[in-house]
Design a protein around this motif. Structure first.
Motif, PDB file in Angstrom:
ATOM      1  N   SER A 621       0.854  -1.184   0.000  1.00 27.17           N
ATOM      2  CA  SER A 621       0.000   0.000   0.000  1.00 27.17           C
ATOM      3  C   SER A 621       0.890   1.235   0.000  1.00 27.17           C
ATOM      4  CB  SER A 621      -0.926   0.006   1.223  1.00 27.17           C
ATOM      5  OG  SER A 621      -0.176   0.051   2.416  1.00 27.17           O
ATOM      6  N   VAL A 622       0.422   2.288  -0.638  1.00 27.78           N
ATOM      7  CA  VAL A 622       1.259   3.479  -0.833  1.00 27.78           C
ATOM      8  C   VAL A 622       0.658   4.677  -0.097  1.00 27.78           C
ATOM      9  CG1 VAL A 622       2.169   2.691  -3.037  1.00 27.78           C
ATOM     10  CG2 VAL A 622       0.038   4.034  -2.982  1.00 27.78           C
ATOM     11  N   LYS A 623       1.508   5.665   0.202  1.00 30.36           N
ATOM     12  CA  LYS A 623       1.069   6.876   0.888  1.00 30.36           C
ATOM     13  C   LYS A 623       0.355   7.817  -0.069  1.00 30.36           C
ATOM     14  CE  LYS A 623       4.992   6.629   4.073  1.00 30.36           C
ATOM     15  NZ  LYS A 623       6.280   7.267   4.498  1.00 30.36           N
ATOM     16  N   ASN A 624       0.895   7.900  -1.278  1.00 27.19           N
ATOM     17  CA  ASN A 624       0.329   8.769  -2.293  1.00 27.19           C
ATOM     18  C   ASN A 624       0.330   8.038  -3.632  1.00 27.19           C
ATOM     19  OD1 ASN A 624       0.146  11.336  -0.658  1.00 27.19           O
ATOM     20  ND2 ASN A 624       2.351  10.939  -0.505  1.00 27.19           N
ATOM     21  N   LYS A 625      -0.349   8.611  -4.601  1.00 30.88           N
ATOM     22  CA  LYS A 625      -0.424   8.018  -5.928  1.00 30.88           C
ATOM     23  C   LYS A 625       0.974   7.880  -6.544  1.00 30.88           C
ATOM     24  CE  LYS A 625      -2.200   9.024 -10.556  1.00 30.88           C
ATOM     25  NZ  LYS A 625      -3.011   9.965 -11.372  1.00 30.88           N
ATOM     26  N   VAL A 626       1.266   6.691  -7.113  1.00 36.63           N
ATOM     27  CA  VAL A 626       2.516   6.457  -7.842  1.00 36.63           C
ATOM     28  C   VAL A 626       2.169   5.877  -9.205  1.00 36.63           C
ATOM     29  CG1 VAL A 626       4.021   6.199  -5.831  1.00 36.63           C
ATOM     30  CG2 VAL A 626       2.792   4.217  -6.708  1.00 36.63           C
ATOM     31  N   SER A 627       3.041   6.097 -10.177  1.00 41.62           N
ATOM     32  CA  SER A 627       2.770   5.653 -11.549  1.00 41.62           C
ATOM     33  C   SER A 627       3.954   4.866 -12.096  1.00 41.62           C
ATOM     34  CB  SER A 627       2.489   6.858 -12.455  1.00 41.62           C
ATOM     35  OG  SER A 627       1.392   7.599 -11.979  1.00 41.62           O
ATOM     36  N   GLY A 628       3.632   3.978 -13.088  1.00 42.42           N
ATOM     37  CA  GLY A 628       4.658   3.225 -13.799  1.00 42.42           C
ATOM     38  C   GLY A 628       5.443   2.272 -12.916  1.00 42.42           C
ATOM     39  N   VAL A 629       4.770   1.598 -11.996  1.00 41.29           N
ATOM     40  CA  VAL A 629       5.455   0.694 -11.056  1.00 41.29           C
ATOM     41  C   VAL A 629       5.712  -0.658 -11.721  1.00 41.29           C
ATOM     42  CG1 VAL A 629       5.296  -0.494  -8.837  1.00 41.29           C
ATOM     43  CG2 VAL A 629       4.448   1.858  -9.080  1.00 41.29           C
ATOM     44  N   TRP A 630       6.894  -1.148 -11.502  1.00 40.28           N
ATOM     45  CA  TRP A 630       7.303  -2.460 -12.048  1.00 40.28           C
ATOM     46  C   TRP A 630       7.717  -3.345 -10.876  1.00 40.28           C
ATOM     47  CZ3 TRP A 630       7.516  -3.549 -17.407  1.00 40.28           C
ATOM     48  CH2 TRP A 630       8.043  -4.807 -17.745  1.00 40.28           C
ATOM     49  N   ILE A 631       7.056  -4.506 -10.732  1.00 42.68           N
ATOM     50  CA  ILE A 631       7.351  -5.445  -9.638  1.00 42.68           C
ATOM     51  C   ILE A 631       7.829  -6.765 -10.245  1.00 42.68           C
ATOM     52  CG2 ILE A 631       6.433  -6.651  -7.616  1.00 42.68           C
ATOM     53  CD1 ILE A 631       4.210  -4.513  -7.543  1.00 42.68           C
ATOM     54  N   SER A 632       8.982  -7.248  -9.777  1.00 41.75           N
ATOM     55  CA  SER A 632       9.533  -8.518 -10.266  1.00 41.75           C
ATOM     56  C   SER A 632       9.626  -9.507  -9.115  1.00 41.75           C
ATOM     57  CB  SER A 632      10.922  -8.308 -10.879  1.00 41.75           C
ATOM     58  OG  SER A 632      10.857  -7.456 -12.005  1.00 41.75           O
ATOM     59  N   ILE A 633       9.096 -10.722  -9.327  1.00 43.51           N
ATOM     60  CA  ILE A 633       9.185 -11.807  -8.340  1.00 43.51           C
ATOM     61  C   ILE A 633       9.926 -12.958  -8.997  1.00 43.51           C
ATOM     62  CG2 ILE A 633       7.902 -13.410  -6.889  1.00 43.51           C
ATOM     63  CD1 ILE A 633       5.600 -11.417  -6.884  1.00 43.51           C
ATOM     64  N   GLU A 634      11.001 -13.409  -8.357  1.00 43.34           N
ATOM     65  CA  GLU A 634      11.840 -14.468  -8.945  1.00 43.34           C
ATOM     66  C   GLU A 634      12.188 -15.505  -7.890  1.00 43.34           C
ATOM     67  OE1 GLU A 634      16.166 -15.049 -11.221  1.00 43.34           O
ATOM     68  OE2 GLU A 634      15.561 -13.087 -10.431  1.00 43.34           O
ATOM     69  N   LYS A 635      11.933 -16.780  -8.220  1.00 46.57           N
ATOM     70  CA  LYS A 635      12.387 -17.878  -7.372  1.00 46.57           C
ATOM     71  C   LYS A 635      13.886 -18.071  -7.601  1.00 46.57           C
ATOM     72  CE  LYS A 635       8.032 -20.429  -7.744  1.00 46.57           C
ATOM     73  NZ  LYS A 635       7.406 -21.702  -8.185  1.00 46.57           N
ATOM     74  N   LEU A 636      14.625 -18.273  -6.539  1.00 47.92           N
ATOM     75  CA  LEU A 636      16.072 -18.431  -6.653  1.00 47.92           C
ATOM     76  C   LEU A 636      16.485 -19.824  -6.148  1.00 47.92           C
ATOM     77  CD1 LEU A 636      17.263 -14.999  -5.218  1.00 47.92           C
ATOM     78  CD2 LEU A 636      17.045 -15.629  -7.630  1.00 47.92           C
ATOM     79  N   PRO A 637      17.307 -20.561  -6.905  1.00 46.42           N
ATOM     80  CA  PRO A 637      17.816 -21.844  -6.395  1.00 46.42           C
ATOM     81  C   PRO A 637      18.868 -21.655  -5.314  1.00 46.42           C
ATOM     82  CG  PRO A 637      18.784 -21.380  -8.534  1.00 46.42           C
ATOM     83  CD  PRO A 637      17.769 -20.306  -8.283  1.00 46.42           C
ATOM     84  N   SER A 638      19.541 -20.501  -5.346  1.00 51.39           N
ATOM     85  CA  SER A 638      20.567 -20.188  -4.345  1.00 51.39           C
ATOM     86  C   SER A 638      20.710 -18.671  -4.290  1.00 51.39           C
ATOM     87  CB  SER A 638      21.895 -20.852  -4.704  1.00 51.39           C
ATOM     88  OG  SER A 638      22.343 -20.406  -5.978  1.00 51.39           O
ATOM     89  N   LEU A 639      21.476 -18.186  -3.336  1.00 54.29           N
ATOM     90  CA  LEU A 639      21.682 -16.744  -3.241  1.00 54.29           C
ATOM     91  C   LEU A 639      22.413 -16.230  -4.473  1.00 54.29           C
ATOM     92  CD1 LEU A 639      22.741 -16.542   0.509  1.00 54.29           C
ATOM     93  CD2 LEU A 639      20.599 -15.690  -0.485  1.00 54.29           C
ATOM     94  N   PRO A 640      22.028 -15.078  -5.016  1.00 49.26           N
ATOM     95  CA  PRO A 640      22.687 -14.553  -6.212  1.00 49.26           C
ATOM     96  C   PRO A 640      24.117 -14.101  -5.906  1.00 49.26           C
ATOM     97  CG  PRO A 640      21.074 -12.987  -5.374  1.00 49.26           C
ATOM     98  CD  PRO A 640      20.907 -14.239  -4.567  1.00 49.26           C
TER      99      PRO A 640
END
Length: 863
Positions: A621-640
């Motif tokens: 949840s955000v405090k104010n309006k934001v635009s053009g948000v990009w969210i990436s979720i990645e499963k990792l086999p090990s620490l990068p």
């Protein structure tokens, strides 16, 4: 000595001339005369004669038989040893034969010896005869026909050395140069290595010369023929799968034509060792019944690592091919794609146990394993296959008529851009051998990491195809194309571009990989490059679209590896929405996924619900309006690699959640809920209260407030709050100064109750942590949450928690609280039994009698 082709018979009559013994102790030499030709043709029979007799010296008693030993030698190699009984003055003869393989001069010796004990003591007679025989090379032209097969790559290297050993005199007799190429020819009598400038598969008719020397390698002896003229027939006689399977001997070494669905895998043997040997092997089945099966490409993506690691283990290939009971195995040594398509296959029938299969298997280890898929049934050697498909004018024709073309085989010409991915090279980069062996990969075993060779390869292809219906081409003109083949590639990724003829099956993108955007795709079963394209001259907007789609396809194709493969342009699938409300209710993240959200407002928080993943939900949840948000979720086999510090505690799973255009000071609240396997906690001696989510930030790890919130039969569920996003580690830490709870001693007051009757379920809860805390105790009946109670405990304090329940229906009810389990049963009351006394039949009979008497009385009164 080779006695297969040429049988040379020499008949020798050995004559012992009568010799007088001057005294009892005299020893005389046997006189041997030999009659043989001075010259013999290599490959022709020859005969000779000699005579021998025992001297009449009365030194051998009249009734005594003694042994005469006869030996024959060619260049000191003994070719005959025989013992014959003879008497005084007797004449004998012997016969034998021999084969001269090469032209030249040969020393031939015949010897004889008699030993016996007579009146004058130990006596012996011996003699020998030597002569020189000339063997001359003479070659006769022969005509032979039979089934022809490609020479295995591992045999090709032996041909030049064989040619070098052929005598010059023999080469001079040939009107043609001995080639180092050719094919194998098999008929009912023999298997030949035919050396010819022309080679092909099918039924071959050959005129040429059989050489006297065979090629001996790997325990197999092959007769060799030098071809003068060769012709091939590649069209077979129609036959069905059932006919061939029911009567394989009838079709033995026949060329047949089979119209059936073809499913095969194509694998490259490429050990990258000093031998320089590499070759493709294609093997699969012909099946008469068309059946819907999972996309081959999807199966190769899923099983690619396993196929390469296990060296094409037969059961793995069977799982990919998904075969029925009625099937005819088929194979060849051609580079090909993995296919599942109607086809017309011309091939040679090889019954089970065929010598051809044995020879090809010895020279091709991968084939030997693949042909074990079905021991005991015939095999078809592929000569020529034609896929059955429909020509289409353009890609847009397919995309505008999805219902018409989905599931169909099509062919079209189009431009294409994309790349090929070597599974073998990718695994070598992702799992390098700890000992530095470049041709090996590191695999984990119960005993620890082990380096194993990976000599096999499968190439995965991803291209974007288009026709220039509009300039520049638009999204409607593009089609995703993917396939698997045995095409050789010595690097992880290789760009493919050009004009191509594509043949394949139209499927939904989801049949290839769930991460791909919804739409149509072509699973490629054949692709032929027919020209170049001016890709650099295309409009930038079109190139950007093509390359984005190529990266998405590559992301799907690299699903065989849980690790990021260097050098491959990839792009996780993107879900683009205008507002969070448009997000799908539940998402599936196979390995990674991106979310593009145009606008987020305080009143519309982001809630991403994920299934089949350790991460259950991401909320922002955000405090104010934001635009053009990009969210990436990645499963990792090990620490990068960029995470330089291990997190404290025991690592359960790393995950990566990153955002763009969403600074931390714009976030009001952010939370992550996730699952942890109960068995993992138990195995590592942790309690459920030891789970802690940590965030990697500013070069170190920070602990996030983590709370246990629920459980199911196999997992605990947790929730954590985070100030921002980056790499996270789900860890188990024996925490000090925080509450931790343990539940034990589940008991049920009544194990059997009536419908609606109550029973009480009790557990003991103890705070094993370092501070006071509140714990939610949840009751599950038949895996369904029915009640919960909260209990607040100081460190070390314990309390009993009671639940009173009842159930209206009869049955057995399974109870579970925090891993503790039990059951109770609801039974209906039994029906009351009749009172003991007189038998019920007697009582009923008595009642009937009383009623009868009463009826009679009533009748009389009425009168």
């Amino acid at each position: 000595m080779n006695k297969k082709f040429l049988i040379i018979v020499a008949v020798f009559s050995l004559t012992l001339s009568t010799m007088a013994l001057p005294s009892a102790n005299a020893q005389e030499d046997l006189s041997i005369s030999v009659n043989v030709p001075d010259k013999v043709d290599v490959g022709e029979n020859m005969s000779g004669s000699a005579s021998i007799s025992i001297p009449e010296l009365a030194v051998i008693p009249e009734d005594l038989r003694v042994g005469l030993y006869v030996g024959v030698y060619v260049d000191n190699d003994q070719i005959l040893a025989e013992n014959i009984e003879v008497g005084d003055g007797e004449t004998i003869s012997v016969s034998f034969w021999h084969v001269f393989e090469k032209p030249g001069s040969y020393s031939v010796k015949v010897e004889g010896e008699v030993k016996f004990t007579g009146p004058f003591g130990e006596r012996s007679f011996s003699g020998s005869k030597k002569f020189i025989l000339e063997a001359e090379a003479v070659l006769k032209k022969l005509s032979i026909s039979g089934a022809s097969f490609a020479i295995p790559e591992t045999l090709k290297d032996d041909i030049p050395s064989y040619k070098a050993e052929v005598p010059d005199k023999l080469k001079d007799l040939l009107p043609v140069e001995i080639p180092t190429t050719g094919f194998l020819l098999a008929n009912e009598d023999n298997i030949l290595l035919v050396l010819s400038t022309k080679s092909d598969k099918g039924i071959a008719s050959v005129e040429g010369w059989v050489l006297p020397k065979s090629l001996d390698v790997k325990g197999i002896s092959l007769n060799v023929m030098v071809a003068d003229t060769v012709s091939f027939n590649k069209e077979g006689t129609p036959a069905s799968v059932g006919e061939i399977l029911s009567n394989p001997d009838k079709h033995r070494l026949d060329l047949v034509k089979v119209n059936a669905t073809r499913r095969h895998a194509s694998i490259l043997y490429d050990p990258d060792d000093n031998t320089g040997i590499e070759f493709p092997v294609t093997a699969g089945y012909l099946v008469e019944k068309t059946e819907t099966v999972k996309s081959f490409l999807r199966k190769v993506i899923e099983k690619g690592k396993e196929i390469i690691e296990e060296n094409a283990k037969p059961q793995i290939i069977k799982d990919v091919l998904q075969t029925e009971n009625t099937r005819l195995p088929v194979f060849d040594f051609e580079t090909d794609y993995w296919i599942n398509s109607p086809a017309v296959t011309n091939g040679i029938v090889l019954p089970s146990g065929s010598q051809v299969i044995d020879i090809l298997g010895k020279f091709t280890p991968v084939l030997d394993r693949l042909l074990q898929l079905d021991n005991g049934i015939p095999v078809l050697y592929d000569v020529k296959t034609n896929l059955i498909y429909e020509d289409v004018f353009s890609i847009r024709q397919i995309k505008e008529n999805p219902e018409q073309f989905r599931g169909k085989m099509v062919g079209f010409t189009a431009k294409g851009f994309g790349g090929g991915i070597s599974v073998q090279e990718g695994l070598r980069k992702a799992l390098p051998c700890v000992h530095g062996r470049t041709n090996y990969i590191d695999i984990q075993t119960p005993e620890g990491p082990v380096c194993v060779p990976v000599p096999l390869d499968v190439r995965l292809e991803g291209l974007i195809a288009w026709n220039e219906i509009s300039l520049p081409p638009t999204r409607a003109d593009f089609l995703l194309c993917g396939g698997a083949s045995s095409i050789h590639q010595d690097r992880v990724y290789k760009t493919i571009r050009g004009r191509h003829l594509f043949i394949g099956k139209v499927l939904s993108t989801k049949q290839i990989d769930n991460s791909l955007p919804e739409g149509l795709a072509l699973v490629v079963y054949d692709r032929e490059r027919i020209g170049d394209i001016d890709y650099e001259e295309m409009a930038e907007s079109a190139k950007e679209e093509i390359e984005n789609r190529t990266r998405q396809m590559n992301f799907s194709l690299t699903g065989f590896s849980k690790r990021v493969l260097p050098g491959i342009p990839v792009q996780p699938p993107v879900t683009s929405v205008s507002t969070p409300e448009e997000l799908p209710e539940i998402m599936t993240v196979e390995r990674a996924m991106d979310f593009s959200i145009k606008t987020i407002k305080p009143e519309t928080p982001v809630e991403i619900h994920i299934t089949k993943s350790v991460v259950d939900e991401v909320s922002i949840s955000v405090k104010n309006k934001v635009s053009g948000v990009w969210i990436s979720i990645e499963k990792l086999p090990s620490l990068p690699p960029e995470v330089e510090v291990e997190p404290p505690g025991e690592l359960y799973r790393p995950i990566n959640i990153s955002v763009q255009n969403l600074p931390e000071d714009a976030i009001e609240n952010a939370g992550i809920t996730f699952w942890v396997l109960k068995e993992w906690l138990s195995t590592h001696d942790f309690d459920k209260g030891d789970i802690l989510l940590q965030r990697y930030h500013a070069g170190g790890w920070e602990n996030l407030p983590t709370e246990f919130i629920a459980e199911n039969a196999t997992h605990f569920k947790y929730s954590a709050q985070t100030p921002g996003f980056s790499t996270f580690a789900i860890t188990a830490v024996a925490r000090v100064g925080v509450p931790s709870f343990s539940v034990s001693n589940l008991s049920i007051s009544k194990k059997t109750v009536k419908p609606g009757e109550s029973t009480t379920i009790t557990v003991n809860v103890v705070n094993t942590g370092g501070s006071e805390g509140t714990y939610s105790v949840e009751l599950l009946i038949n895996n369904e949450a029915v009640d919960s109670k909260q209990v607040t405990l100081s460190p070390g304090e314990s309390k009993s928690v009671n639940f009173t329940v009842s159930r209206p229906e009869a049955g057995t009810y399974e109870v579970s609280i925090d891993g503790q389990s039990g059951s109770f049963e609801v039974k209906k009351p039994a029906k009351p039994k009749p009172e003991e006394g007189l038998p019920i039949a007697l009582i009923i009979g008595g009642i009937a009698a009383i009623m009868a008497i009463a009826g009679v009385v009533f009748y009389r009164k009425g009168r």
